[in-house]
Design a protein around this motif. Sequence first.
Motif, PDB file in Angstrom:
ATOM      1  N   PHE A  22     -32.483 -24.259  25.821  1.00  0.00           N
ATOM      2  CA  PHE A  22     -31.280 -23.663  25.266  1.00  0.00           C
ATOM      3  C   PHE A  22     -31.216 -22.187  25.641  1.00  0.00           C
ATOM      4  O   PHE A  22     -32.170 -21.445  25.437  1.00  0.00           O
ATOM      5  CB  PHE A  22     -31.284 -23.803  23.745  1.00  0.00           C
ATOM      6  CG  PHE A  22     -30.032 -23.284  23.108  1.00  0.00           C
ATOM      7  CD1 PHE A  22     -28.870 -24.030  23.176  1.00  0.00           C
ATOM      8  CD2 PHE A  22     -30.016 -22.067  22.463  1.00  0.00           C
ATOM      9  CE1 PHE A  22     -27.699 -23.558  22.596  1.00  0.00           C
ATOM     10  CE2 PHE A  22     -28.851 -21.597  21.884  1.00  0.00           C
ATOM     11  CZ  PHE A  22     -27.698 -22.337  21.960  1.00  0.00           C
TER      12      PHE A  22
ATOM     13  N   ARG B 287     -23.409 -19.613   6.693  1.00  0.00           N
ATOM     14  CA  ARG B 287     -21.955 -19.749   6.651  1.00  0.00           C
ATOM     15  C   ARG B 287     -21.505 -21.103   7.177  1.00  0.00           C
ATOM     16  O   ARG B 287     -20.477 -21.636   6.757  1.00  0.00           O
ATOM     17  CB  ARG B 287     -21.290 -18.609   7.406  1.00  0.00           C
ATOM     18  CG  ARG B 287     -21.405 -17.301   6.647  1.00  0.00           C
ATOM     19  CD  ARG B 287     -20.708 -16.197   7.385  1.00  0.00           C
ATOM     20  NE  ARG B 287     -19.332 -16.540   7.638  1.00  0.00           N
ATOM     21  CZ  ARG B 287     -18.289 -15.984   7.038  1.00  0.00           C
ATOM     22  NH1 ARG B 287     -18.490 -15.059   6.152  1.00  0.00           N
ATOM     23  NH2 ARG B 287     -17.069 -16.344   7.340  1.00  0.00           N
TER      24      ARG B 287
ATOM     25  N   ASN C 271     -21.029 -14.316  22.705  1.00  0.00           N
ATOM     26  CA  ASN C 271     -20.643 -14.028  21.326  1.00  0.00           C
ATOM     27  C   ASN C 271     -20.293 -12.551  21.168  1.00  0.00           C
ATOM     28  O   ASN C 271     -19.241 -12.189  20.638  1.00  0.00           O
ATOM     29  CB  ASN C 271     -21.827 -14.433  20.419  1.00  0.00           C
ATOM     30  CG  ASN C 271     -21.641 -14.059  18.975  1.00  0.00           C
ATOM     31  OD1 ASN C 271     -21.554 -12.886  18.662  1.00  0.00           O
ATOM     32  ND2 ASN C 271     -21.569 -15.045  18.101  1.00  0.00           N
TER      33      ASN C 271
ATOM     34  N   THR D  39     -18.867 -19.566  16.345  1.00  0.00           N
ATOM     35  CA  THR D  39     -20.076 -18.851  15.898  1.00  0.00           C
ATOM     36  C   THR D  39     -19.706 -17.478  15.361  1.00  0.00           C
ATOM     37  O   THR D  39     -20.327 -16.982  14.433  1.00  0.00           O
ATOM     38  CB  THR D  39     -21.099 -18.682  17.035  1.00  0.00           C
ATOM     39  OG1 THR D  39     -20.511 -17.884  18.060  1.00  0.00           O
ATOM     40  CG2 THR D  39     -21.550 -20.002  17.582  1.00  0.00           C
TER      41      THR D  39
ATOM     42  N   ILE E   9     -16.974 -16.800  13.789  1.00  0.00           N
ATOM     43  CA  ILE E   9     -16.461 -17.031  12.435  1.00  0.00           C
ATOM     44  C   ILE E   9     -17.627 -17.192  11.476  1.00  0.00           C
ATOM     45  O   ILE E   9     -17.652 -16.628  10.385  1.00  0.00           O
ATOM     46  CB  ILE E   9     -15.576 -18.281  12.401  1.00  0.00           C
ATOM     47  CG1 ILE E   9     -14.317 -18.027  13.223  1.00  0.00           C
ATOM     48  CG2 ILE E   9     -15.199 -18.640  10.973  1.00  0.00           C
ATOM     49  CD1 ILE E   9     -13.459 -19.232  13.395  1.00  0.00           C
ATOM     50  N   TYR E  10     -18.623 -17.957  11.921  1.00  0.00           N
ATOM     51  CA  TYR E  10     -19.779 -18.175  11.059  1.00  0.00           C
ATOM     52  C   TYR E  10     -20.575 -16.889  10.856  1.00  0.00           C
ATOM     53  O   TYR E  10     -21.261 -16.729   9.861  1.00  0.00           O
ATOM     54  CB  TYR E  10     -20.679 -19.274  11.636  1.00  0.00           C
ATOM     55  CG  TYR E  10     -20.031 -20.629  11.608  1.00  0.00           C
ATOM     56  CD1 TYR E  10     -19.386 -21.082  10.463  1.00  0.00           C
ATOM     57  CD2 TYR E  10     -20.042 -21.457  12.710  1.00  0.00           C
ATOM     58  CE1 TYR E  10     -18.778 -22.308  10.431  1.00  0.00           C
ATOM     59  CE2 TYR E  10     -19.435 -22.698  12.692  1.00  0.00           C
ATOM     60  CZ  TYR E  10     -18.805 -23.120  11.537  1.00  0.00           C
ATOM     61  OH  TYR E  10     -18.200 -24.329  11.498  1.00  0.00           O
ATOM     62  N   ASP E  11     -20.456 -15.981  11.827  1.00  0.00           N
ATOM     63  CA  ASP E  11     -21.113 -14.688  11.652  1.00  0.00           C
ATOM     64  C   ASP E  11     -20.368 -13.816  10.658  1.00  0.00           C
ATOM     65  O   ASP E  11     -20.852 -12.761  10.267  1.00  0.00           O
ATOM     66  CB  ASP E  11     -21.191 -13.944  12.992  1.00  0.00           C
ATOM     67  CG  ASP E  11     -22.348 -14.432  13.831  1.00  0.00           C
ATOM     68  OD1 ASP E  11     -23.236 -15.086  13.268  1.00  0.00           O
ATOM     69  OD2 ASP E  11     -22.368 -14.162  15.041  1.00  0.00           O
ATOM     70  N   GLY E  12     -19.171 -14.237  10.300  1.00  0.00           N
ATOM     71  CA  GLY E  12     -18.355 -13.415   9.408  1.00  0.00           C
ATOM     72  C   GLY E  12     -17.676 -12.278  10.140  1.00  0.00           C
ATOM     73  O   GLY E  12     -17.188 -11.342   9.531  1.00  0.00           O
TER      74      GLY E  12
ATOM     75  N   TRP F 177     -24.664 -24.540  27.861  1.00  0.00           N
ATOM     76  CA  TRP F 177     -25.603 -23.718  27.081  1.00  0.00           C
ATOM     77  C   TRP F 177     -27.045 -24.012  27.426  1.00  0.00           C
ATOM     78  O   TRP F 177     -27.956 -23.421  26.888  1.00  0.00           O
ATOM     79  CB  TRP F 177     -25.396 -23.922  25.583  1.00  0.00           C
ATOM     80  CG  TRP F 177     -23.969 -23.985  25.176  1.00  0.00           C
ATOM     81  CD1 TRP F 177     -23.374 -24.945  24.441  1.00  0.00           C
ATOM     82  CD2 TRP F 177     -22.942 -23.040  25.479  1.00  0.00           C
ATOM     83  NE1 TRP F 177     -22.063 -24.678  24.287  1.00  0.00           N
ATOM     84  CE2 TRP F 177     -21.762 -23.510  24.911  1.00  0.00           C
ATOM     85  CE3 TRP F 177     -22.906 -21.844  26.207  1.00  0.00           C
ATOM     86  CZ2 TRP F 177     -20.549 -22.836  25.024  1.00  0.00           C
ATOM     87  CZ3 TRP F 177     -21.713 -21.173  26.309  1.00  0.00           C
ATOM     88  CH2 TRP F 177     -20.553 -21.663  25.726  1.00  0.00           C
TER      89      TRP F 177
ATOM     90  N   VAL G 181     -25.607 -17.372  25.088  1.00  0.00           N
ATOM     91  CA  VAL G 181     -24.697 -17.564  23.958  1.00  0.00           C
ATOM     92  C   VAL G 181     -24.473 -16.250  23.226  1.00  0.00           C
ATOM     93  O   VAL G 181     -23.344 -15.889  22.885  1.00  0.00           O
ATOM     94  CB  VAL G 181     -25.247 -18.629  22.996  1.00  0.00           C
ATOM     95  CG1 VAL G 181     -24.410 -18.685  21.735  1.00  0.00           C
ATOM     96  CG2 VAL G 181     -25.282 -19.974  23.655  1.00  0.00           C
ATOM     97  N   GLU G 182     -25.572 -15.499  23.032  1.00  0.00           N
ATOM     98  CA  GLU G 182     -25.448 -14.238  22.301  1.00  0.00           C
ATOM     99  C   GLU G 182     -24.561 -13.244  23.046  1.00  0.00           C
ATOM    100  O   GLU G 182     -23.761 -12.523  22.451  1.00  0.00           O
ATOM    101  CB  GLU G 182     -26.828 -13.618  22.052  1.00  0.00           C
ATOM    102  CG  GLU G 182     -27.651 -14.330  20.998  1.00  0.00           C
ATOM    103  CD  GLU G 182     -26.893 -14.602  19.720  1.00  0.00           C
ATOM    104  OE1 GLU G 182     -26.245 -13.678  19.184  1.00  0.00           O
ATOM    105  OE2 GLU G 182     -26.893 -15.759  19.262  1.00  0.00           O
TER     106      GLU G 182
ATOM    107  N   ARG H 188     -25.544 -16.838   9.966  1.00  0.00           N
ATOM    108  CA  ARG H 188     -24.625 -17.741  10.659  1.00  0.00           C
ATOM    109  C   ARG H 188     -24.803 -19.171  10.147  1.00  0.00           C
ATOM    110  O   ARG H 188     -23.843 -19.863   9.828  1.00  0.00           O
ATOM    111  CB  ARG H 188     -24.869 -17.678  12.162  1.00  0.00           C
ATOM    112  CG  ARG H 188     -23.760 -18.334  12.936  1.00  0.00           C
ATOM    113  CD  ARG H 188     -24.070 -18.379  14.408  1.00  0.00           C
ATOM    114  NE  ARG H 188     -24.036 -17.073  15.041  1.00  0.00           N
ATOM    115  CZ  ARG H 188     -24.377 -16.886  16.320  1.00  0.00           C
ATOM    116  NH1 ARG H 188     -24.773 -17.901  17.057  1.00  0.00           N
ATOM    117  NH2 ARG H 188     -24.327 -15.691  16.841  1.00  0.00           N
TER     118      ARG H 188
ATOM    119  N   SER I  96     -16.159 -23.043  20.741  1.00  0.00           N
ATOM    120  CA  SER I  96     -17.405 -23.146  19.978  1.00  0.00           C
ATOM    121  C   SER I  96     -18.099 -21.790  19.888  1.00  0.00           C
ATOM    122  O   SER I  96     -18.774 -21.497  18.898  1.00  0.00           O
ATOM    123  CB  SER I  96     -18.332 -24.214  20.549  1.00  0.00           C
ATOM    124  OG  SER I  96     -18.555 -23.978  21.895  1.00  0.00           O
ATOM    125  N   ILE I  97     -17.910 -20.957  20.917  1.00  0.00           N
ATOM    126  CA  ILE I  97     -18.445 -19.585  20.828  1.00  0.00           C
ATOM    127  C   ILE I  97     -17.718 -18.817  19.732  1.00  0.00           C
ATOM    128  O   ILE I  97     -18.323 -18.119  18.905  1.00  0.00           O
ATOM    129  CB  ILE I  97     -18.273 -18.854  22.176  1.00  0.00           C
ATOM    130  CG1 ILE I  97     -19.219 -19.417  23.230  1.00  0.00           C
ATOM    131  CG2 ILE I  97     -18.497 -17.361  22.015  1.00  0.00           C
ATOM    132  CD1 ILE I  97     -20.636 -18.987  23.081  1.00  0.00           C
TER     133      ILE I  97
ATOM    134  N   SER J 194     -30.212 -19.157  24.607  1.00  0.00           N
ATOM    135  CA  SER J 194     -29.658 -18.438  23.450  1.00  0.00           C
ATOM    136  C   SER J 194     -29.136 -17.068  23.872  1.00  0.00           C
ATOM    137  O   SER J 194     -28.161 -16.575  23.328  1.00  0.00           O
ATOM    138  CB  SER J 194     -30.708 -18.298  22.364  1.00  0.00           C
ATOM    139  OG  SER J 194     -31.816 -17.616  22.851  1.00  0.00           O
TER     140      SER J 194
END
Lengths: 535, 316
Positions: free
Chosen positions: B175, A364, B184, B245, B247-250, B169, B180-181, A361, B241-242, B177
């Motif tokens: 935090f 990316r 996500n 993440t 998107i960033y995870d692909g 968050w 968030v997970e 993550r 913003s979630i 996490s």
Amino acid sequence: MSRLKFELCEQLLKECYGDIVATVGMSLLHNKATPLAMIIHRTKMEAKQVKQALCSLIQQNIVTFHQNNSGLIEYSGSADAILCRLRFPHYIHCAKTLFGDAAELLVEELLVQGRSTLGDAVNKTVYKLNESLAASGSSIPEISQNLIKDKASILVKARLIRRCEDVCRDKDGKVISMNVTFNPELLFDSPREHDYERTAGSKRSAAEISEVPLKKVKLETGDAASSLGKQNDTGSSYWCVNVHQFHHHFRDQAIISAVAKIIDQKASEVMRTMLRLSETKTVPTDPISAHLSFTEICTAMPKDKIMTNNVMDQYLKCLSENCCGFVTRIGESDFFKAVEALCISEIETIILERFGSKALRMYRVLLAEKQVEQEQVVEKSMLPPKEAKELLYRMFAENFVTLTELSKAPDHAPARTFYFFNVNLLQVSRMLLEKCYKAAANVMVRRQKCISENKRLLDKQERVDAIISSLDVESAAEQKEEIEQMVTLSERKQLKKVGEASKVLETSELLLGHTIFILEAFINSTVRPVTVLKK
Amino acid sequence: MAAPIAIVKQELSEDTDIDIEAKIIELCTLTPKGITDDVIKAAVPQCDIQQRVIAVNRLLSTNHIELMKSGAKLLYKLKDPDAVSQIKGADTEEKVVFQIIKDAQNKGIWTRDIRIKSNLKNIQVLNKILKNLESKKLIKAVKSVNASKKKVYMLYNLEPDQSVTGGPWYSASEFESEFVEILNAQAHKFLQQKALDASIVYPEDPWKRLQTSYASADNVLQHITNLGISKVNLSVKHMESILDTLIYDGKAELSARTSGSSDGESMKIYRAVQPLTDTSGLVKTPCGVCPVISRCTVDGLISPKTCIYMKDWLDF
């Protein structure tokens, strides 16, 4: 050239052609262009051995030669040509899926021989095919030579095989260098009748003759000049496999399978059609394909997968909207972008396996935002700060991410400096490519060790198998069992284990070959434009 | 002649005194940052300096305004009537500290900054003042998420700013996490389901299928709220913003669509995607994840011939 690449080359040469050839080959790789005497001196081997080794290397298209200013023939090797050996199984499989068994055998024959006359290759293929037909006891009539000849022409048309470069001679008829043709079309000149004729008459003897002059011609010794007249008039009649076309095909395959993953099977069919159309129209090195019109694509779709204009239109729309810009609206496909996307995806899977999904993550985030400060990375990826920092620094330590320092003051004090994390894709792919070379070499070393450790057992098994197969079918039963008992249960277990292990190792060799291909394709396509500019 | 004039003048001046005071207060309310003497002079040109001094002095003594120094100039500033009533009976130092904390609003202020602003050199004195104020429930200390050991002070009745608490968050400056997970994962599941539904409804219509497989942050938020996972109220911004993440995870892809309304603003839409390639061949061998690959040589201590990772791998 890197050390790791050479190590892999050495392993490959050793495995394929033995120690002597490997020594000569490596000496050439390390020293660029070298005359014969120098090779002999460096390798400290007999002149005859070195000459033979050179012959086989030239035969395998690994070594080229040319005359330098002072008239000496210099030999030089190509590491990439050696590395192609990793992909031989891919080439053969590719030929099989595209054009069937006969093409598979033809390509295999040419790959094994390095270069050969088409007549020889065709004959051998016919022989092999008929043999296997006879062995399977099927009633299909013998396969004729003409059928295979047609196949060969198809392969030439598909540019999967090509003529070898002709040789240049000086005025005494001595071969001095490979002829570099600037017209690639010449190499794909379709085979004429005399390409087959040479060996068609008397199979055996002709094959032997053509083998001998080849080696002699390649050597600088002038005594082969007598047999040269025969070859002079027709130009090179030797054929070899055109690896570049295979590489293009692999690239296209990778793009097609990526499209299938993003959209669906049918979209990949559209993509395949587009790539096939552009294959014949596009200059191979162009970063984008030729423009294709809608009707062109429609009419070129395979008959069983034909779709209505409406659906086709929708698929093309999907392709141009998604897919990281593989296809643009003008109707061309962007190879560079596709290769880049594939390479990035390859790198991402590596990071995923090596550092986990959280690191991926962050990676990316870096890819998307280019220059990012540490806090921003953590914030965007929404990970616990402590863990994120650790992962980021681990990636930094292993060179997957880089750091740019931007100081507000000239003293570069940390308090007054921005630290931006970023990703240099080219650098990362180069680093990973090195790792792939290393891994491939390691896997090969391990496989050889595995086999040599169990050599006694494997030999025994082989002998037993040979005896069993030589026994008559009728008298077999009892005797067979007796002989089979010679291999004990524990030995059998061990054999199974060795077999499985080497299978795993071979598979991973193939997979590594694919990764190397993608990374190399990306590096080549990124680096090439720069060199063009310099010129 | 002289007397009536003097009387008139007297009356006038009393009137104008009140006028000036009102005017000054009005000016101060207009510019809460404070006004200089020049501003007052310009606003009430009819009075002389004497009258202005009297007026200002009276205002100062009745605690209506306060005097500040900005560079070489004097600034008059309106005193907060609440603050006046809140810290009645406190000494001047407490008043100053209280005022500084009040100015920091819900962002809070750090002890060190209070010390610098208030010019209180002695830390113990300042700590005592802060403790005093805290015990009177006038201010409170809040832990900041940016630096876990940093305490910031703000008025007791204020809700801390997001930059201090870190938004939904964070809980107790830690935090979350896991939270968030979970979000996500749920968002991903939702997008996947959407894609699956779309492929069932439109098997022959790739474009429509593509379009229906998209979901906006609003849709996802609705889904999450319906599931009742989150105890805190999440906004669309949080959801975005979630989804980022993801998107960033692909695992998701971002696209834009012009919203139906006439303003022509584009809306962010998301879609679940698969990675382009299978797992790379490199990491399918032990070498791909080997921690000591840089020290591995054929004849060395670490060698593929004796590699324990390879051994484990091949033994199954």
